[in-house]
Scaffold this motif. Structure first.
Motif, PDB file in Angstrom:
ATOM      1  N   GLN A 181      10.316  11.832   5.586  1.00 12.73           N
ATOM      2  CA  GLN A 181       9.394  11.980   4.497  1.00 12.73           C
ATOM      3  C   GLN A 181       9.774  11.910   3.091  1.00 12.73           C
ATOM      4  OE1 GLN A 181       6.872  15.672   4.857  1.00 12.73           O
ATOM      5  NE2 GLN A 181       5.553  14.737   3.607  1.00 12.73           N
ATOM      6  N   LEU A 182       9.357  10.839   2.375  1.00 17.87           N
ATOM      7  CA  LEU A 182       9.887  10.681   1.165  1.00 17.87           C
ATOM      8  C   LEU A 182       9.140  10.040   0.445  1.00 17.87           C
ATOM      9  CD1 LEU A 182      12.932   8.123   2.021  1.00 17.87           C
ATOM     10  CD2 LEU A 182      10.517   8.364   3.128  1.00 17.87           C
ATOM     11  N   THR A 183       9.335   9.878  -0.998  1.00 16.35           N
ATOM     12  CA  THR A 183       8.534   9.104  -1.970  1.00 16.35           C
ATOM     13  C   THR A 183       8.911   7.689  -1.774  1.00 16.35           C
ATOM     14  OG1 THR A 183      10.058   9.115  -3.679  1.00 16.35           O
ATOM     15  CG2 THR A 183       8.544  10.979  -3.424  1.00 16.35           C
ATOM     16  N   PRO A 184       7.854   6.610  -2.173  1.00 15.50           N
ATOM     17  CA  PRO A 184       8.284   5.438  -2.226  1.00 15.50           C
ATOM     18  C   PRO A 184       9.649   5.036  -2.868  1.00 15.50           C
ATOM     19  CG  PRO A 184       5.755   5.564  -2.978  1.00 15.50           C
ATOM     20  CD  PRO A 184       6.458   7.075  -2.743  1.00 15.50           C
ATOM     21  N   ASP A 185       9.936   5.542  -4.143  1.00 18.17           N
ATOM     22  CA  ASP A 185      11.150   5.180  -4.686  1.00 18.17           C
ATOM     23  C   ASP A 185      12.235   5.808  -3.760  1.00 18.17           C
ATOM     24  OD1 ASP A 185      10.488   4.087  -6.767  1.00 18.17           O
ATOM     25  OD2 ASP A 185      10.115   5.870  -8.283  1.00 18.17           O
ATOM     26  N   ALA A 186      12.259   6.987  -3.202  1.00 21.49           N
ATOM     27  CA  ALA A 186      13.159   7.408  -2.389  1.00 21.49           C
ATOM     28  C   ALA A 186      13.487   6.494  -1.321  1.00 21.49           C
ATOM     29  CB  ALA A 186      12.991   8.961  -1.920  1.00 21.49           C
ATOM     30  N   LEU A 187      12.361   5.931  -0.601  1.00 17.94           N
ATOM     31  CA  LEU A 187      12.400   5.084   0.347  1.00 17.94           C
ATOM     32  C   LEU A 187      13.321   3.551  -0.080  1.00 17.94           C
ATOM     33  CD1 LEU A 187      11.850   3.521   3.046  1.00 17.94           C
ATOM     34  CD2 LEU A 187       9.491   2.947   2.107  1.00 17.94           C
ATOM     35  N   ARG A 188      12.981   3.258  -1.244  1.00 19.60           N
ATOM     36  CA  ARG A 188      13.736   2.204  -1.919  1.00 19.60           C
ATOM     37  C   ARG A 188      15.257   2.594  -1.786  1.00 19.60           C
ATOM     38  NH1 ARG A 188       9.201   2.018  -5.365  1.00 19.60           N
ATOM     39  NH2 ARG A 188       7.769   0.690  -5.014  1.00 19.60           N
ATOM     40  N   GLY A 189      15.572   3.803  -2.348  1.00 17.78           N
ATOM     41  CA  GLY A 189      16.684   4.120  -2.289  1.00 17.78           C
ATOM     42  C   GLY A 189      17.559   4.234  -1.157  1.00 17.78           C
ATOM     43  N   ARG A 190      16.907   5.119  -0.237  1.00 10.39           N
ATOM     44  CA  ARG A 190      17.558   5.301   1.136  1.00 10.39           C
ATOM     45  C   ARG A 190      17.684   3.638   1.928  1.00 10.39           C
ATOM     46  NH1 ARG A 190      15.007   9.578   4.995  1.00 10.39           N
ATOM     47  NH2 ARG A 190      15.915   8.396   6.603  1.00 10.39           N
ATOM     48  N   GLY A 191      16.662   2.714   1.728  1.00 16.92           N
ATOM     49  CA  GLY A 191      16.711   1.865   2.559  1.00 16.92           C
ATOM     50  C   GLY A 191      17.382   0.638   1.846  1.00 16.92           C
TER      51      GLY A 191
ATOM     52  N   GLU B 210       0.798  -1.318   0.024  1.00 20.32           N
ATOM     53  CA  GLU B 210      -0.131  -0.019   0.012  1.00 20.32           C
ATOM     54  C   GLU B 210       0.896   1.365  -0.055  1.00 20.32           C
ATOM     55  OE1 GLU B 210      -3.969  -1.805   1.902  1.00 20.32           O
ATOM     56  OE2 GLU B 210      -2.668  -0.457   3.261  1.00 20.32           O
ATOM     57  N   ALA B 211       2.042   0.927   0.654  1.00 23.95           N
ATOM     58  CA  ALA B 211       3.031   2.319   0.697  1.00 23.95           C
ATOM     59  C   ALA B 211       3.314   2.612  -0.755  1.00 23.95           C
ATOM     60  CB  ALA B 211       4.261   2.063   1.553  1.00 23.95           C
ATOM     61  N   ALA B 212       3.555   1.710  -1.564  1.00 24.74           N
ATOM     62  CA  ALA B 212       3.607   2.074  -3.174  1.00 24.74           C
ATOM     63  C   ALA B 212       2.750   2.863  -3.638  1.00 24.74           C
ATOM     64  CB  ALA B 212       4.018   0.729  -3.632  1.00 24.74           C
ATOM     65  N   ARG B 213       1.569   2.781  -3.324  1.00 21.63           N
ATOM     66  CA  ARG B 213       0.594   3.394  -3.844  1.00 21.63           C
ATOM     67  C   ARG B 213       0.401   4.932  -3.135  1.00 21.63           C
ATOM     68  NH1 ARG B 213      -4.305   0.396  -6.085  1.00 21.63           N
ATOM     69  NH2 ARG B 213      -4.242   2.085  -7.157  1.00 21.63           N
ATOM     70  N   CYS B 214       1.455   5.512  -2.331  1.00 21.24           N
ATOM     71  CA  CYS B 214       1.383   6.732  -1.825  1.00 21.24           C
ATOM     72  C   CYS B 214       2.016   7.712  -2.679  1.00 21.24           C
ATOM     73  CB  CYS B 214       1.597   6.631  -0.540  1.00 21.24           C
ATOM     74  SG  CYS B 214       0.550   5.833   0.679  1.00 21.24           S
ATOM     75  N   ASP B 215       1.844   8.968  -2.415  1.00 19.41           N
ATOM     76  CA  ASP B 215       2.643  10.035  -3.365  1.00 19.41           C
ATOM     77  C   ASP B 215       3.811  10.148  -2.319  1.00 19.41           C
ATOM     78  OD1 ASP B 215       1.003  10.435  -5.727  1.00 19.41           O
ATOM     79  OD2 ASP B 215      -0.351  11.271  -4.141  1.00 19.41           O
ATOM     80  N   SER B 216       3.448  10.070  -1.176  1.00 13.06           N
ATOM     81  CA  SER B 216       4.644  10.550  -0.104  1.00 13.06           C
ATOM     82  C   SER B 216       4.428   9.979   1.237  1.00 13.06           C
ATOM     83  CB  SER B 216       4.314  12.012   0.292  1.00 13.06           C
ATOM     84  OG  SER B 216       5.467  12.599   1.284  1.00 13.06           O
ATOM     85  N   LEU B 217       5.529   9.583   1.830  1.00 12.94           N
ATOM     86  CA  LEU B 217       5.312   8.674   2.822  1.00 12.94           C
ATOM     87  C   LEU B 217       6.076   9.178   4.369  1.00 12.94           C
ATOM     88  CD1 LEU B 217       6.698   5.456   1.125  1.00 12.94           C
ATOM     89  CD2 LEU B 217       4.264   6.141   1.909  1.00 12.94           C
ATOM     90  N   LEU B 218       5.271   9.208   5.288  1.00  9.73           N
ATOM     91  CA  LEU B 218       5.973   9.702   6.523  1.00  9.73           C
ATOM     92  C   LEU B 218       6.386   8.401   7.262  1.00  9.73           C
ATOM     93  CD1 LEU B 218       3.322  12.125   7.564  1.00  9.73           C
ATOM     94  CD2 LEU B 218       5.324  13.013   6.911  1.00  9.73           C
ATOM     95  N   LEU B 219       7.560   8.475   7.705  1.00 10.42           N
ATOM     96  CA  LEU B 219       8.009   7.192   8.582  1.00 10.42           C
ATOM     97  C   LEU B 219       8.207   7.540  10.030  1.00 10.42           C
ATOM     98  CD1 LEU B 219      10.853   5.873   6.108  1.00 10.42           C
ATOM     99  CD2 LEU B 219       8.151   5.469   6.066  1.00 10.42           C
ATOM    100  N   LEU B 220       7.395   6.903  10.984  1.00 10.80           N
ATOM    101  CA  LEU B 220       7.531   7.328  12.226  1.00 10.80           C
ATOM    102  C   LEU B 220       8.178   6.013  12.989  1.00 10.80           C
ATOM    103  CD1 LEU B 220       4.171   8.345  13.963  1.00 10.80           C
ATOM    104  CD2 LEU B 220       6.272   9.716  13.484  1.00 10.80           C
ATOM    105  N   ARG B 221       8.886   6.050  14.072  1.00  8.67           N
ATOM    106  CA  ARG B 221       9.554   5.163  14.918  1.00  8.67           C
ATOM    107  C   ARG B 221       9.924   5.743  16.250  1.00  8.67           C
ATOM    108  NH1 ARG B 221      13.518   2.020  17.312  1.00  8.67           N
ATOM    109  NH2 ARG B 221      15.182   3.514  17.240  1.00  8.67           N
TER     110      ARG B 221
END
Ligand SMILES: Nc1ncnc2c1ncn2[C@@H]1O[C@H](COP(=O)(O)OP(=O)(O)OP(=O)(O)O)[C@@H](O)[C@H]1O
Ligand SMILES: [Mg+2]
Length: 262
Positions: free
Chosen positions: A219-229, A201-212
């Motif tokens: 706060q990043l796009t799904p593609d940026a999350l793939r890159g950073r992670g 579902e995260a892949a279908r979002c424009d932007s993601l807020l990651l909390l821990r």
């Protein structure tokens, strides 16, 4: 694919948090969060259980007292009375009248927003409950029950939809349908903030807020999350970011300032 409606770029953010901190019974729960949620987009709120997703959503819809910092929603301080008419909120625990039928529940919430019976019926159909419209909510399955709650949030056609894990307990077909609907709503100008544990579902979002643990990891796009992670798989990528954060914490390094890649 993230979608960029032409009107979204020009409009002010739907939500702006600045150094937002929340305490519950004097225990710090959210720590100096700073982010913006763009209007007319779908923003995902991700984080492990207990990371503060529901607390943040409650703060946004104005039912959680803030401790410090500021939180602006549709140009007004969170909790302002006029916001009640323009925000749809689906709580994590479905808030539905068990003694009413599916349709009567949705009609009731619709009436609060001046919506007709036909519009209530359309919202019931949108969550795949048309065949069960006359059934008492108490006699539904868990997934059906939570869909009534979702229909109640949708029926008012709010400017801002805050949905706390709206697809828990739903089968994949229905989940895809609902995400198509979320996208259509955003395309028509609504802003959606959706929490989820499901990385597809995260892949279908424009932007993601990651909390821990009540902190914003980014706060990043799904593609940026793939890159950073460091993984094309979003679940692995998110775990990669959490691990890096744990390592940073173990090394006694400060939590980094918010990182924007969106
Ligand atoms: N009413 C409350 N009283 C005390 N602590 C609370 C209360 N509500 C939430 N908390 C605590 O605040 C933290 C964040 O909770 P929250 O419900 O926001 O997490 P979440 O990310 O939504 O988790 P989940 O994915 O399990 O729904 C947790 O440690 C929780 O125990
Ligand atoms: Mg929650």
């Amino acid at each position: 694919m993230p979608h960029t409606p032409a009107h979204a770029a020009a409009t002010a953010p739907a939500i702006e948090a600045d150094a937002l901190s929340v305490r519950i019974r004097r225990r710090p729960i959210l720590h100096e969060l700073g982010f913006t949620v763009p209007a007319g987009r779908v923003t995902g709120l991700l984080g492990p259980s207990g990371s503060g997703k529901s607390t943040l959503m409650r703060s946004i819809v104005g039912v959680q007292k803030l401790w410090r910092g500021s939180l602006t929603v549709l140009g007004r301080p969170a909790g302002s009375a006029p916001l009640r008419h323009v925000i749809g909120y689906m709580t994590q625990e479905p808030s539905v009248y068990r003694d009413l039928t599916v349709l009567d529940n949705v009609k009731y919430f619709g009436a609060l927003h001046g919506k007709s019976a036909a519009e209530a019926r359309a919202a019931v159909a949108a969550v795949g409950l048309a065949d069960l419209a006359r059934r008492r909510a108490a006699d539904l399955s868990g997934g059906q029950f939570s869909r009534v709650s979702l229909a109640c949030a949708l029926v008012g056609e709010p400017q801002l939809l805050v949905l706390d894990e709206p697809t828990v307990g739903l089968d994949p077909v229905l989940r895809v349908d609902l995400w198509d609907r979320f996208r259509a709503l955003a395309d028509s100008g609504a802003t959606l903030l959706v929490s989820s544990h499901v990385m597809e579902e995260a892949a279908r979002c424009d932007s993601l807020l990651l909390l821990r643990e009540g902190r914003l990891l980014g706060q990043l796009t799904p593609d940026a999350l793939r890159g950073r992670g460091g993984s094309s798989d979003l679940e692995q990528a998110f775990l990669g970011i959490i691990r890096a954060d744990l390592d940073r914490q173990a090394a006694g390094l400060p939590v980094p300032a918010r990182e924007h890649a969106a």
